[in-house]
Design an enzyme around this catalytic site. Structure first.
Site, PDB file in Angstrom:
ATOM      1  N   ARG A  86       0.857  -1.199   0.000  1.00 25.55           N
ATOM      2  CA  ARG A  86       0.000   0.000   0.000  1.00 25.55           C
ATOM      3  C   ARG A  86       0.885   1.238   0.000  1.00 25.55           C
ATOM      4  O   ARG A  86       1.783   1.364   0.836  1.00 25.55           O
ATOM      5  CB  ARG A  86      -0.896  -0.026   1.234  1.00 25.55           C
ATOM      6  N   LYS A 222      -6.383   6.561  12.301  1.00 26.40           N
ATOM      7  CA  LYS A 222      -6.675   7.176  11.003  1.00 26.40           C
ATOM      8  C   LYS A 222      -7.110   8.623  11.164  1.00 26.40           C
ATOM      9  O   LYS A 222      -8.002   8.913  11.972  1.00 26.40           O
ATOM     10  CB  LYS A 222      -7.765   6.383  10.291  1.00 26.40           C
ATOM     11  N   CYS A 439     -15.108  -2.941  -1.291  1.00 27.11           N
ATOM     12  CA  CYS A 439     -13.749  -3.232  -0.852  1.00 27.11           C
ATOM     13  C   CYS A 439     -13.160  -4.262  -1.817  1.00 27.11           C
ATOM     14  O   CYS A 439     -13.824  -4.698  -2.741  1.00 27.11           O
ATOM     15  CB  CYS A 439     -13.761  -3.790   0.566  1.00 27.11           C
TER      16      CYS A 439
END
Ligand code: SRM
Ligand code: SF4
Length: 585
Positions: A86, A222, A439
C-alpha cells in the site's frame, strides 16, 4: 506550527495479559524483526507470521490467492503466496511522473493492476516474494513510500484532493501534509530494508520513536481533514478528524473543528464490537493542529486497550471512558483548552464528477472508476493521459481519480483523450453507480467471507434495473459493499450497505445519512444474493412514489419504518452473542 512531544509512556500495567503483537513490537528493534531473514528464505513464497505482522508497518501484507487455496491444499502444495503493498499518498496528490512509475511497476513487479483505495492510497497486488524488494524500492525511487500505510501507527492522512479549487483548499492540504509528516514513524528500519539495502551500521545514536515509543500504538489510527460542505473523506468514520472552518468570506482558514472516536470495524455477532460515529471534541487554530493531533494520538497510545486487539481502537477508549474525560486528558497534555466547535454543514459524501473550475484559473476533472481498480484498457488510457497532462493527478477518498491543475490551453487535449478512451462518461452512469463503492475482498483479502469488488458491477446493474423502472436512474443513492464486517468500503455509512456473511450471502443495512453523519441499521441478515432484488425492489418503488420533496433514500427508510435506530448492538448485529462468523472461508 510547533509541537512538543510528550515522551512515550510504557503501557500501564494491565490486569489482562497484553496482546501477542505487543511483545512482537517490543522485541522487533523498531520494526526490523526477522524481515530480512525471511525475505532471503527461498524455500517458501511466504514469510513467517511474526514477520507478516511487522511488514504491515512497512505497508506490506502477506496474502495468498484464495481462488487457488482449496485446490493447492488438495494437491498438498504450498499456498499461492504473494504480497500486497500500500502506497501512502497524503492528501491524494500524485504527480504524473509518479503515476507512470507505479503504472510500470505494476506490470513488472505485481499483477499488472493498480488499485486506488478508499483512503487515497495505491495498492499493488500479487507481488511475488522475489519481486518485493524491487517493488518497494521502485516506489521509493518514484519519491513515494509505503511506510506506515498499515500497522499500529497513524496511517495515510486524507484530505479533499482539490488544492487548486481555492486558497482554503491549498492551505488545508498544507496542514494535512504537516500532520502526516509529524506523525510518521522515525525508525530507520524502513529505509534500511527497502531503500538503502544495507543493514544499519553499528554504533551511532540509539534509535528512538519520540512519539510512538517501542510498542507504537495499540492499533491502527486514522486521520482525515474535511472541507465543508463536502464530506468526501467520511470524517465520522475516522479516529481523528479536522473540519476546516473558514471566515465569513469563505476564503480564509480560521482553524478546525476536531472530531474523535469514529471507526467502523466489527465482527459478526460480537456485540462488544461495533461501528461508531466520531464525536465533536472542540475547535483549534491552524497553528495548533499538529500539536492537537499529536496529543490525541498519544492519549490513545497511553490509554488504548493493549490487551485485546478487537477493543483497541480509539472509539472504544472514548466509549469506555467518556468524551468528557478524553477532552480533559487531551487538554491537560496540550496545556490549553480547545475552543467550542464552530458551525458547519456537510451536504454530501462521495465525489463530484466532471469538470470543476478552480479560483486560480485551472480546472480539474473527476473520473468515475469502478472500485478504484485500474486494469485492462483503462490502464493504458490513463497512462496516455498521464503522458500528455501538464498538471497533477489526485486520488479521491472514494476510489476515484482526479485530473487536476488543467490549464485552459490544455483542456481541449484532456477532453479529447477522455473522449477517445470513453472516460468522459461519468454523466452516463446511474446515480447509484456513481455513489457505489466496494472493498477488495476475494481473491486477495485473507479476511473476506464473500465477494465484493468482483460482485459490485452485477449488483449495481441489478439494482439499476429496479431504479430505472421506478424512474430513479439519475437519483443519487449511496451503495457500499464489503466482503466482511471490517468495513473497508465504509458500508455502515451507505444508504444501502451490504456486508458479507458467507459466500453469496450478505447482511443488508439501510438508512445512513446522505451526508455521512448517521450510520445505517441492519435491515435483514444473511440475504442470499439471488434475493437482493426481491428484497429491495419494493422499497425502491415505494420510495419513488412516496418520498417527500428532496427526501433522501436513507431518510425515507427511517420515516417509513423500514429501520429504526436503537443505539444498541442490534442496530448492526443479528445473532448477538453467538459465535463469531469472521473466520475466513
Ligand atoms: Fe481495510 C483490513 C483493504 C480501508 C477497516 N483492509 C484490511 C486488509 C488489509 C485485510 C487484512 O488485514 O488482511 C484488506 C486488504 C485487502 C486487499 O487484498 O487489498 C483491507 N481497507 C482495505 C482497502 C484497500 C479497501 C479498498 O478497497 O479500498 C482500504 C485501504 C485504505 C488505505 O489506503 O489505507 C481499506 N479498512 C478501510 C476502512 C475505510 C477507511 O478507513 O476509511 C476501514 C473502516 C474504518 C476503520 O478503520 O474503522 C477498514 N480493514 C479494516 C479492518 C477493521 C479494523 C477495526 O478496527 O476493526 C481490518 C481488519 C483489521 O485491522 O484487523 C482491515
Ligand atoms: Fe477484506 Fe473485509 Fe476489508 Fe473487504 S472489508 S477488504 S473483505 S477486510
Amino acid at each position: 506550527m510547533s509541537s512538543t512531544v510528550t515522551p512515550a509512556a510504557t503501557p500501564a500495567p494491565a490486569a489482562k495479559p497484553l496482546a501477542k503483537n505487543e511483545g512482537l513490537k517490543a522485541a522487533s528493534n523498531f520494526l526490523r524483526g526477522n524481515i530480512l531473514r525471511d525475505l532471503a528464505d527461498q524455500s517458501t513464497g511466504g514469510i513467517t507470521e511474526d514477520s507478516g505482522q511487522l511488514t504491515k508497518f512497512h505497508g506490506i501484507y502477506a496474502q495468498d490467492d484464495r481462488d487457488l487455496r482449496n485446490q493447492l491444499r488438495k494437491e498438498g502444495k504450498e499456498k499461492a503466496f504473494s504480497f500486497m503493498a500500500r502506497i501512502r499518498v497524503p492528501g491524494g496528490v500524485c504527480t504524473t511522473a509518479q503515476w507512470l512509475a507505479l503504472d510500470s511497476l505494476a506490470d513488472t513487479h505485481a499483477n499488472g493492476t493498480l488499485k486506488l483505495t478508499t483512503r487515497q492510497a495505491f495498492q499493488f497486488h500479487g507481488i511475488l516474494k522475489g519481486n518485493l524488494w524491487g517493488a518497494i524500492n521502485g516506489v521509493n525511487r518514484a519519491l513515494l513510500d509505503t511506510l506506515a500505510a498499515c500497522g499500529d501507527v497513524n496511517r495515510n492522512v486524507m484530505c479533499n484532493p482539490n488544492p487548486e479549487q481555492s486558497a482554503l483548499h491549498t492551505e488545508t492540504l498544507r496542514v494535512t501534509k504537516a500532520i502526516a509528516d509529524h506523525l510518521l514513524p522515525r525508525t530507520k528500519a524502513y529505509h534500511e530494508i527497502w531503500v538503502g539495502g544495507d543493514t544499519l551500521v553499528a554504533g551511532g545514536e540509539p534509535e528512538a520513536e519520540p512519539i510512538y515509543g517501542a510498542t507504537y500504538l495499540p492499533r491502527k489510527f486514522k486521520i482525515v481533514v474535511a472541507i465543508p460542505p463536502s464530506n468526501d473523506v467520511d470524517i465520522y468514520a475516522h479516529d481523528l478528524g479536522f473540519i476546516a472552518i473558514a471566515d465569513a468570506s469563505g476564503k480564509k482558514l480560521l482553524g478546525f473543528n476536531v472530531t474523535v472516536g469514529g471507526g467502523l470495524g466489527m465482527s459478526h455477532n460480537q456485540a462488544e464490537t461495533f461501528p461508531r460515529i466520531a464525536d465533536l471534541l472542540g475547535f483549534c487554530r491552524v497553528d495548533q493542529v499538529v500539536d492537537v493531533a499529536e496529543k490525541i494520538l498519544t492519549t490513545q497510545r497511553d490509554f488504548g486497550d493493549r490487551t485485546d486487539r478487537k477493543h483497541a481502537r480509539l472509539k472504544y477508549t472514548i466509549e469506555d471512558r467518556g468524551i468528557v474525560w478524553f477532552r480533559e486528558e487531551v487538554e491537560r497534555r496540550l496545556g490549553y483548552s480547545l475552543g467550542s466547535p464552530r458551525s458547519f454543514e456537510f451536504t454530501h459524501m462521495g465525489d463530484r464528477y466532471g469538470w470543476v473550475d478552480g479560483e486560480n484559473g485551472t480546472s480539474h476533472y473527476t473520473l468515475f472508476l469502478m472500485s478504484g481498480r485500474i486494469k485492462g484498457a483503462l490502464k493504458p488510457a490513463l497512462r496516455e493521459i498521464a503522458l500528455a497532462h501538464k498538471g497533477d493527478f489526485r486520488l479521491t477518498a472514494n476510489q476515484n481519480l482526479m485530473i487536476a491543475g488543467v490549464r485552459p490551453e490544455e483542456r481541449d487535449v484532456i477532453e479529447a483523450l477522455l473522449k477517445k478512451h470513453k472516460l468522459d462518461t461519468a454523466n452516463n452512469q446511474s446515480g447509484l453507480a456513481l455513489n457505489a463503492m466496494s472493498c477488495v475482498a476475494l481473491p486477495t483479502c485473507g479476511l473476506a467471507l464473500a465477494e465484493s469488488e468482483r460482485y459490485l458491477p452485477k449488483l449495481v446493474s441489478l439494482l439499476e434495473n429496479e431504479l430505472e423502472a421506478a424512474g430513479l436512474r439519475d437519483d443519487e443513492i449511496t451503495l457500499r459493499i464489503t466482503g466482511c464486517p471490517n468495513g473497508c468500503a465504509r458500508p455502515y455509512l451507505a444508504e444501502i450497505g451490504f456486508v458479507g456473511k458467507s459466500p453469496g450471502k450478505y447482511n443488508v443495512y439501510l438508512g445512513a445519512a446522505f451526508n455521512g453523519s448517521r450510520l445505517n441499521t441492519l435491515y435483514k441478515p444473511n440475504v442470499p444474493d439471488t434475493e437482493i432484488v426481491a428484497l429491495l425492489g419494493p422499497i425502491i418503488r415505494r420510495y419513488a412514489l412516496e418520498r417527500t420533496k428532496d427526501e433522501r433514500f436513507g431518510d425515507f427508510v427511517h420515516r417509513t419504518g423500514y429501520v429504526k435506530q436503537t443505539g444498541t448492538p442490534s442496530d448492526f448485529h443479528d445473532k448477538v452473542g453467538s459465535q463469531s462468523a469472521t473466520a475466513p472461508i
